[in-house]
Design an enzyme around this catalytic site. Sequence first.
Site, PDB file in Angstrom:
ATOM      1  N   CYS A 202      26.670  42.089  36.889  1.00  0.00           N
ATOM      2  CA  CYS A 202      26.289  40.922  36.082  1.00  0.00           C
ATOM      3  C   CYS A 202      25.849  39.821  37.035  1.00  0.00           C
ATOM      4  O   CYS A 202      26.247  38.671  36.917  1.00  0.00           O
ATOM      5  CB  CYS A 202      27.416  40.473  35.150  1.00  0.00           C
TER       6      CYS A 202
ATOM      7  N   ALA B  66      36.206  50.220  35.487  1.00  0.00           N
ATOM      8  CA  ALA B  66      36.347  50.068  34.033  1.00  0.00           C
ATOM      9  C   ALA B  66      36.971  48.744  33.625  1.00  0.00           C
ATOM     10  O   ALA B  66      36.730  48.251  32.520  1.00  0.00           O
ATOM     11  CB  ALA B  66      37.184  51.221  33.481  1.00  0.00           C
TER      12      ALA B  66
ATOM     13  N   ASP C 178      30.113  49.748  37.262  1.00  0.00           N
ATOM     14  CA  ASP C 178      29.912  48.352  36.840  1.00  0.00           C
ATOM     15  C   ASP C 178      30.580  47.500  37.923  1.00  0.00           C
ATOM     16  O   ASP C 178      31.712  47.056  37.774  1.00  0.00           O
ATOM     17  CB  ASP C 178      30.581  48.157  35.469  1.00  0.00           C
TER      18      ASP C 178
HETATM   19  C1  LIG Z   1      32.500  43.749  36.553  1.00  0.00           C
HETATM   20  S1  LIG Z   1      34.168  44.157  36.521  1.00  0.00           S
HETATM   21  C2  LIG Z   1      34.238  45.464  35.346  1.00  0.00           C
HETATM   22  C3  LIG Z   1      34.054  45.055  33.911  1.00  0.00           C
HETATM   23  C4  LIG Z   1      34.240  46.196  32.926  1.00  0.00           C
HETATM   24  N1  LIG Z   1      33.451  47.370  33.285  1.00  0.00           N
HETATM   25  C5  LIG Z   1      33.880  45.783  31.512  1.00  0.00           C
HETATM   26  O1  LIG Z   1      32.806  46.145  31.015  1.00  0.00           O
HETATM   27  O2  LIG Z   1      34.694  45.099  30.889  1.00  0.00           O
HETATM   28  C6  LIG Z   1      34.389  45.010  38.027  1.00  0.00           C
HETATM   29  C7  LIG Z   1      35.679  45.778  38.161  1.00  0.00           C
HETATM   30  O3  LIG Z   1      35.668  46.473  39.398  1.00  0.00           O
HETATM   31  C8  LIG Z   1      37.008  46.616  39.809  1.00  0.00           C
HETATM   32  N2  LIG Z   1      37.031  47.003  41.232  1.00  0.00           N
HETATM   33  C9  LIG Z   1      37.087  46.212  42.325  1.00  0.00           C
HETATM   34  N3  LIG Z   1      37.089  46.967  43.436  1.00  0.00           N
HETATM   35  C10 LIG Z   1      37.020  48.253  43.038  1.00  0.00           C
HETATM   36  C11 LIG Z   1      36.977  49.496  43.730  1.00  0.00           C
HETATM   37  N4  LIG Z   1      36.993  49.554  45.062  1.00  0.00           N
HETATM   38  N5  LIG Z   1      36.909  50.621  43.009  1.00  0.00           N
HETATM   39  C12 LIG Z   1      36.870  50.591  41.658  1.00  0.00           C
HETATM   40  N6  LIG Z   1      36.915  49.435  40.946  1.00  0.00           N
HETATM   41  C13 LIG Z   1      36.986  48.286  41.631  1.00  0.00           C
HETATM   42  C14 LIG Z   1      37.627  45.276  39.478  1.00  0.00           C
HETATM   43  O4  LIG Z   1      39.033  45.373  39.377  1.00  0.00           O
HETATM   44  C15 LIG Z   1      36.941  44.937  38.149  1.00  0.00           C
HETATM   45  O5  LIG Z   1      37.746  45.329  37.065  1.00  0.00           O
END
Ligand SMILES: C[S@@+](CC[C@H](N)C(=O)[O-])C[C@H]1O[C@@H](n2cnc3c(N)ncnc32)[C@H](O)[C@@H]1O
Length: 428
Positions: free
Chosen positions: A368, A245, A315
């Site tokens: 993205c 998120a 995401d």
């Molecule tokens: C593309 S960004 C998300 C952007 C957000 N959904 C938005 O629309 O603003 C990816 C996210 O995945 C998180 N992330 C990284 N490793 C992860 C994991 N193992 N499990 C869940 N989230 C993770 C990161 O901290 C980051 O916030």
Amino acid sequence: MTPNARFEAAIALLDAIAAAPRKPADAVANDFFRSRRYIGSGDRRAVSDQAWSVMRQHRRLTWWIERAQGQASGRMLVSAAAVLGGQIYGDVCAMFSGGKYAPQPLESDEAETLRRLKDHTIEHPAMPPAVRLEVPDWIYPLLEARFGAETDREVAAMLTPAPLDLRVNMLKGTRQQAMDALAAEGIAAKSGRFSPWGLRVEGRRPVVTGEAFQSGLVEIQDEGSQIVALMAEPQPGLRVLDYCAGAGGKTLAMAMMMENKGHILAADTSAPRLDGAVRRLRRAGVHNVEQHLLVPGDGKWAKRRRETYDRVLVDAPCTGTGTWRRNPDARGRLTEQDLSELVVKQASILQEASRFLRKGGRLVYATCSVLPAENEEQVQRFLAANEDFALVDPGRPEAAKLARNGMVHLTPASHGTDGFFAAVLERK
Ligand SMILES: C[S@@+](CC[C@H](N)C(=O)[O-])C[C@H]1O[C@@H](n2cnc3c(N)ncnc32)[C@H](O)[C@@H]1O
């Protein structure tokens, strides 16, 4: 500031960016201007624009400077951009006046390098394609494999500055009300091409200081990101898990679609990112979201929620190649190793998150990125290992019309959005 002083500030900013190669350029720029409070907002914008314009041409400028036997310092990059951009050689040399706040005079070898660029433009037929398109050498074949004959058009569009897209928050008002509120602030906005809540602002306007934004009526969100949230089809009353998120861009859009009814669990492994969502949720008037920090070893927490969500949005963290037009410096920082590590991480996150989906529920996997290894190949690998999941067409017509083989690929050149990928997977 005089033009010479702006020139000098742009050089200093580019040198600061080059001195911190792993740090995002906008973070370096924030620090740079914070320690130079005497630079007013108009000058700050002009200096950043100049530095960002150089970053968008960085590989080509370096190619030219090296060909003219020079060194690609901040001074040479800014002055080469001016000369290759059509400014008169003598005028550019005169900027280096050595006066108060102006750059020191050009050394004779610098002036000679610059003189060799006279009467040329930034393009040259001998440039290798990766230089011409401003991408790292290792990634060019991957982009070519993805875009084929359209590679030049698609990758060149990733060099143009991104437009400012807004999402109207229907919890606070209609699209027309948002357009009227923005117009009252002197901001012209038109409806987006694909999203039913999208607005595109004409020109660069200070939206965030205005009432429409401050009251939560509009949120800044690329139209492609709005389409991803829409593909999750989060209806009122459902249980939705937003598994990556972050700072809540898609969480906010989904809460709006659910009319604040039902439940969203916004989970992430980063506490600072989750914290970043708190003010945004409050401003938007959203109150059906609970945040959860994912920590290693919370197996009990996960077990209790197994197969209980109607929707799961993944995401995933990715290379961000789809957002290159916003962060021109990011392309230079991305390594082959980053990509291979991300591919492994994405597969594990997708597998992990899929356990929370109930039978008949829908999971959206999104990035993205424009690279197949992070997108369709990831989905295909997941489907091969999980026979109880199937790829299904997006249910919402706005997304269904964008789908190819059941998956949505958005790009700056073809859709005017950031590059996004999304696919809907149903648990049988
Ligand atoms: C593309 S960004 C998300 C952007 C957000 N959904 C938005 O629309 O603003 C990816 C996210 O995945 C998180 N992330 C990284 N490793 C992860 C994991 N193992 N499990 C869940 N989230 C993770 C990161 O901290 C980051 O916030």
